[in-house]
Design a protein around this motif. Structure first.
Motif, PDB file in Angstrom:
ATOM      1  N   LEU A   1      61.193  -8.515   3.168  1.00  0.00           N
ATOM      2  CA  LEU A   1      62.372  -9.019   2.462  1.00  0.00           C
ATOM      3  C   LEU A   1      62.076 -10.366   1.807  1.00  0.00           C
ATOM      4  CD1 LEU A   1      65.255  -7.979   2.090  1.00  0.00           C
ATOM      5  CD2 LEU A   1      65.936  -9.435   3.961  1.00  0.00           C
ATOM      6  N   SER A   2      61.172 -11.142   2.387  1.00  0.00           N
ATOM      7  CA  SER A   2      60.845 -12.457   1.823  1.00  0.00           C
ATOM      8  C   SER A   2      60.065 -12.345   0.511  1.00  0.00           C
ATOM      9  CB  SER A   2      60.037 -13.271   2.838  1.00  0.00           C
ATOM     10  OG  SER A   2      58.840 -12.593   3.163  1.00  0.00           O
ATOM     11  N   LYS A   3      59.397 -11.217   0.276  1.00  0.00           N
ATOM     12  CA  LYS A   3      58.595 -11.047  -0.935  1.00  0.00           C
ATOM     13  C   LYS A   3      59.392 -10.511  -2.117  1.00  0.00           C
ATOM     14  CE  LYS A   3      54.268 -10.593   1.471  1.00  0.00           C
ATOM     15  NZ  LYS A   3      53.021  -9.866   1.654  1.00  0.00           N
ATOM     16  N   LEU A   4      60.679 -10.223  -1.913  1.00  0.00           N
ATOM     17  CA  LEU A   4      61.511  -9.739  -3.012  1.00  0.00           C
ATOM     18  C   LEU A   4      61.890 -10.892  -3.929  1.00  0.00           C
ATOM     19  CD1 LEU A   4      64.005  -7.316  -1.241  1.00  0.00           C
ATOM     20  CD2 LEU A   4      61.930  -6.738  -2.466  1.00  0.00           C
ATOM     21  N   THR A   5      61.956 -10.603  -5.212  1.00  0.00           N
ATOM     22  CA  THR A   5      62.398 -11.604  -6.174  1.00  0.00           C
ATOM     23  C   THR A   5      63.926 -11.698  -6.117  1.00  0.00           C
ATOM     24  OG1 THR A   5      62.606  -9.980  -7.950  1.00  0.00           O
ATOM     25  CG2 THR A   5      60.460 -11.048  -7.691  1.00  0.00           C
ATOM     26  N   PRO A   6      64.492 -12.804  -6.588  1.00  0.00           N
ATOM     27  CA  PRO A   6      65.961 -12.923  -6.594  1.00  0.00           C
ATOM     28  C   PRO A   6      66.639 -11.810  -7.388  1.00  0.00           C
ATOM     29  CG  PRO A   6      64.971 -15.049  -6.974  1.00  0.00           C
ATOM     30  CD  PRO A   6      63.853 -14.049  -6.963  1.00  0.00           C
ATOM     31  N   ASP A   7      65.975 -11.341  -8.440  1.00  0.00           N
ATOM     32  CA  ASP A   7      66.524 -10.248  -9.238  1.00  0.00           C
ATOM     33  C   ASP A   7      66.599  -8.956  -8.413  1.00  0.00           C
ATOM     34  OD1 ASP A   7      67.552  -9.168 -11.607  1.00  0.00           O
ATOM     35  OD2 ASP A   7      65.583  -8.307 -12.103  1.00  0.00           O
ATOM     36  N   GLN A   8      65.551  -8.695  -7.629  1.00  0.00           N
ATOM     37  CA  GLN A   8      65.544  -7.500  -6.788  1.00  0.00           C
ATOM     38  C   GLN A   8      66.593  -7.594  -5.687  1.00  0.00           C
ATOM     39  OE1 GLN A   8      61.409  -7.569  -5.634  1.00  0.00           O
ATOM     40  NE2 GLN A   8      60.944  -5.804  -6.939  1.00  0.00           N
ATOM     41  N   ILE A   9      66.813  -8.802  -5.174  1.00  0.00           N
ATOM     42  CA  ILE A   9      67.835  -8.992  -4.131  1.00  0.00           C
ATOM     43  C   ILE A   9      69.225  -8.718  -4.694  1.00  0.00           C
ATOM     44  CG2 ILE A   9      68.911 -10.706  -2.619  1.00  0.00           C
ATOM     45  CD1 ILE A   9      66.125 -11.919  -2.231  1.00  0.00           C
ATOM     46  N   VAL A  10      69.468  -9.166  -5.924  1.00  0.00           N
ATOM     47  CA  VAL A  10      70.759  -8.905  -6.577  1.00  0.00           C
ATOM     48  C   VAL A  10      70.959  -7.406  -6.764  1.00  0.00           C
ATOM     49  CG1 VAL A  10      72.053  -9.214  -8.719  1.00  0.00           C
ATOM     50  CG2 VAL A  10      70.897 -11.161  -7.675  1.00  0.00           C
ATOM     51  N   LYS A  11      69.903  -6.698  -7.200  1.00  0.00           N
ATOM     52  CA  LYS A  11      69.993  -5.244  -7.355  1.00  0.00           C
ATOM     53  C   LYS A  11      70.257  -4.562  -6.024  1.00  0.00           C
ATOM     54  CE  LYS A  11      67.021  -4.705 -11.398  1.00  0.00           C
ATOM     55  NZ  LYS A  11      65.741  -4.170 -11.902  1.00  0.00           N
ATOM     56  N   LEU A  12      69.626  -5.065  -4.975  1.00  0.00           N
ATOM     57  CA  LEU A  12      69.824  -4.515  -3.629  1.00  0.00           C
ATOM     58  C   LEU A  12      71.263  -4.680  -3.175  1.00  0.00           C
ATOM     59  CD1 LEU A  12      68.434  -3.378  -1.026  1.00  0.00           C
ATOM     60  CD2 LEU A  12      68.101  -5.747  -0.359  1.00  0.00           C
ATOM     61  N   ILE A  13      71.825  -5.853  -3.411  1.00  0.00           N
ATOM     62  CA  ILE A  13      73.219  -6.113  -3.030  1.00  0.00           C
ATOM     63  C   ILE A  13      74.173  -5.221  -3.818  1.00  0.00           C
ATOM     64  CG2 ILE A  13      75.052  -7.854  -3.077  1.00  0.00           C
ATOM     65  CD1 ILE A  13      72.838  -9.940  -2.509  1.00  0.00           C
ATOM     66  N   LYS A  14      73.952  -5.099  -5.121  1.00  0.00           N
ATOM     67  CA  LYS A  14      74.820  -4.260  -5.957  1.00  0.00           C
ATOM     68  C   LYS A  14      74.757  -2.794  -5.542  1.00  0.00           C
ATOM     69  CE  LYS A  14      75.022  -7.063 -10.117  1.00  0.00           C
ATOM     70  NZ  LYS A  14      74.689  -7.165 -11.542  1.00  0.00           N
ATOM     71  N   LEU A  15      73.544  -2.324  -5.217  1.00  0.00           N
ATOM     72  CA  LEU A  15      73.397  -0.923  -4.830  1.00  0.00           C
ATOM     73  C   LEU A  15      74.081  -0.634  -3.497  1.00  0.00           C
ATOM     74  CD1 LEU A  15      72.136   1.822  -5.532  1.00  0.00           C
ATOM     75  CD2 LEU A  15      70.149   1.124  -4.216  1.00  0.00           C
ATOM     76  N   THR A  16      73.936  -1.529  -2.530  1.00  0.00           N
ATOM     77  CA  THR A  16      74.577  -1.295  -1.235  1.00  0.00           C
ATOM     78  C   THR A  16      76.099  -1.339  -1.352  1.00  0.00           C
ATOM     79  OG1 THR A  16      74.290  -3.635  -0.708  1.00  0.00           O
ATOM     80  CG2 THR A  16      72.685  -2.091   0.199  1.00  0.00           C
ATOM     81  N   GLU A  17      76.610  -2.197  -2.232  1.00  0.00           N
ATOM     82  CA  GLU A  17      78.063  -2.264  -2.414  1.00  0.00           C
ATOM     83  C   GLU A  17      78.592  -1.067  -3.196  1.00  0.00           C
ATOM     84  OE1 GLU A  17      78.666  -6.045  -4.233  1.00  0.00           O
ATOM     85  OE2 GLU A  17      78.680  -7.109  -2.317  1.00  0.00           O
ATOM     86  N   SER A  18      77.766  -0.498  -4.087  1.00  0.00           N
ATOM     87  CA  SER A  18      78.239   0.605  -4.913  1.00  0.00           C
ATOM     88  C   SER A  18      78.255   1.946  -4.172  1.00  0.00           C
ATOM     89  CB  SER A  18      77.379   0.729  -6.171  1.00  0.00           C
ATOM     90  OG  SER A  18      76.077   1.168  -5.826  1.00  0.00           O
ATOM     91  N   LEU A  19      77.493   2.048  -3.078  1.00  0.00           N
ATOM     92  CA  LEU A  19      77.497   3.299  -2.320  1.00  0.00           C
ATOM     93  C   LEU A  19      78.855   3.506  -1.657  1.00  0.00           C
ATOM     94  CD1 LEU A  19      74.015   3.019  -0.608  1.00  0.00           C
ATOM     95  CD2 LEU A  19      74.629   4.486  -2.513  1.00  0.00           C
ATOM     96  N   ASN A  20      79.274   4.740  -1.570  1.00  0.00           N
ATOM     97  CA  ASN A  20      80.568   5.047  -0.959  1.00  0.00           C
ATOM     98  C   ASN A  20      80.408   5.234   0.547  1.00  0.00           C
ATOM     99  OD1 ASN A  20      81.909   4.941  -3.388  1.00  0.00           O
ATOM    100  ND2 ASN A  20      81.503   7.079  -3.838  1.00  0.00           N
ATOM    101  N   LEU A  21      80.085   4.129   1.219  1.00  0.00           N
ATOM    102  CA  LEU A  21      79.899   4.154   2.664  1.00  0.00           C
ATOM    103  C   LEU A  21      80.912   3.232   3.317  1.00  0.00           C
ATOM    104  CD1 LEU A  21      76.022   3.716   2.811  1.00  0.00           C
ATOM    105  CD2 LEU A  21      77.281   5.832   3.067  1.00  0.00           C
ATOM    106  N   LEU A  22      81.308   3.590   4.517  1.00  0.00           N
ATOM    107  CA  LEU A  22      82.117   2.676   5.301  1.00  0.00           C
ATOM    108  C   LEU A  22      81.165   1.703   5.972  1.00  0.00           C
ATOM    109  CD1 LEU A  22      84.714   5.006   7.025  1.00  0.00           C
ATOM    110  CD2 LEU A  22      85.141   3.321   5.268  1.00  0.00           C
ATOM    111  N   LEU A  23      81.277   0.425   5.639  1.00  0.00           N
ATOM    112  CA  LEU A  23      80.358  -0.575   6.154  1.00  0.00           C
ATOM    113  C   LEU A  23      81.120  -1.708   6.812  1.00  0.00           C
ATOM    114  CD1 LEU A  23      77.966  -0.796   3.094  1.00  0.00           C
ATOM    115  CD2 LEU A  23      77.605   0.472   5.182  1.00  0.00           C
ATOM    116  N   ASN A  24      80.496  -2.316   7.792  1.00  0.00           N
ATOM    117  CA  ASN A  24      80.972  -3.495   8.507  1.00  0.00           C
ATOM    118  C   ASN A  24      82.429  -3.405   8.941  1.00  0.00           C
ATOM    119  OD1 ASN A  24      78.543  -4.750   8.595  1.00  0.00           O
ATOM    120  ND2 ASN A  24      78.894  -6.003   6.809  1.00  0.00           N
ATOM    121  N   ASN A  25      83.279  -4.250   8.370  1.00  0.00           N
ATOM    122  CA  ASN A  25      84.669  -4.345   8.821  1.00  0.00           C
ATOM    123  C   ASN A  25      85.461  -3.072   8.544  1.00  0.00           C
ATOM    124  OD1 ASN A  25      84.233  -6.936   9.740  1.00  0.00           O
ATOM    125  ND2 ASN A  25      84.792  -7.849   7.785  1.00  0.00           N
ATOM    126  N   ASN A  26      85.193  -2.406   7.422  1.00  0.00           N
ATOM    127  CA  ASN A  26      85.907  -1.158   7.118  1.00  0.00           C
ATOM    128  C   ASN A  26      85.587  -0.083   8.148  1.00  0.00           C
ATOM    129  OD1 ASN A  26      87.012  -2.319   4.846  1.00  0.00           O
ATOM    130  ND2 ASN A  26      85.376  -1.593   3.517  1.00  0.00           N
TER     131      ASN A  26
END
Length: 115
Positions: free
Chosen positions: A45-70
């Protein structure tokens, strides 16, 4: 440290295993996320660029999964529903007994702790 969906992920671990720390993401889903982003599952995870981290965050949020508090809220609502309709599972859960047919003569200590 990287925060994704209010979860702290360790940077020295691989992306594949760090994503499983998010409540509601299992190993298979983590593998699919890595595959969609074109990442090797043993990439740190430390070797990812900030751009890749942003893509990772967007992809995890866009999936239709029940996550964390939900996910926690839906589990609590399911338990309340079972108790409200007086289902067998709901009554067992309310009394702090094993729900899935386990014996109570000797081995019911973990169910009592869980409830």
């Amino acid at each position: 440290m990287v925060y994704i969906l209010e979860t702290e992920l360790l940077e020295n671990k691989s992306v594949y295993f760090s994503l499983t720390k998010i409540l509601g993401v299992n190993r298979f889903q983590s593998f699919l996320i890595c595959k969609k982003l074109g990442l090797s599952y043993n990439c740190r995870l430390s070797k990812l660029t900030p751009d890749q981290i942003v893509k990772l965050i967007k992809l995890t949020e866009s999936l239709n999964l029940l996550l964390n508090n939900n996910l926690k809220k839906s589990n609590i609502m399911l338990a309340k529903k079972l108790i409200q309709i007086k289902a067998y599972r709901g009554i067992r859960k309310l009394r702090g007994l094993p729900v899935r047919g386990q014996r109570t003569h000797t081995n019911a200590k973990t169910a009592s702790k869980r409830n």
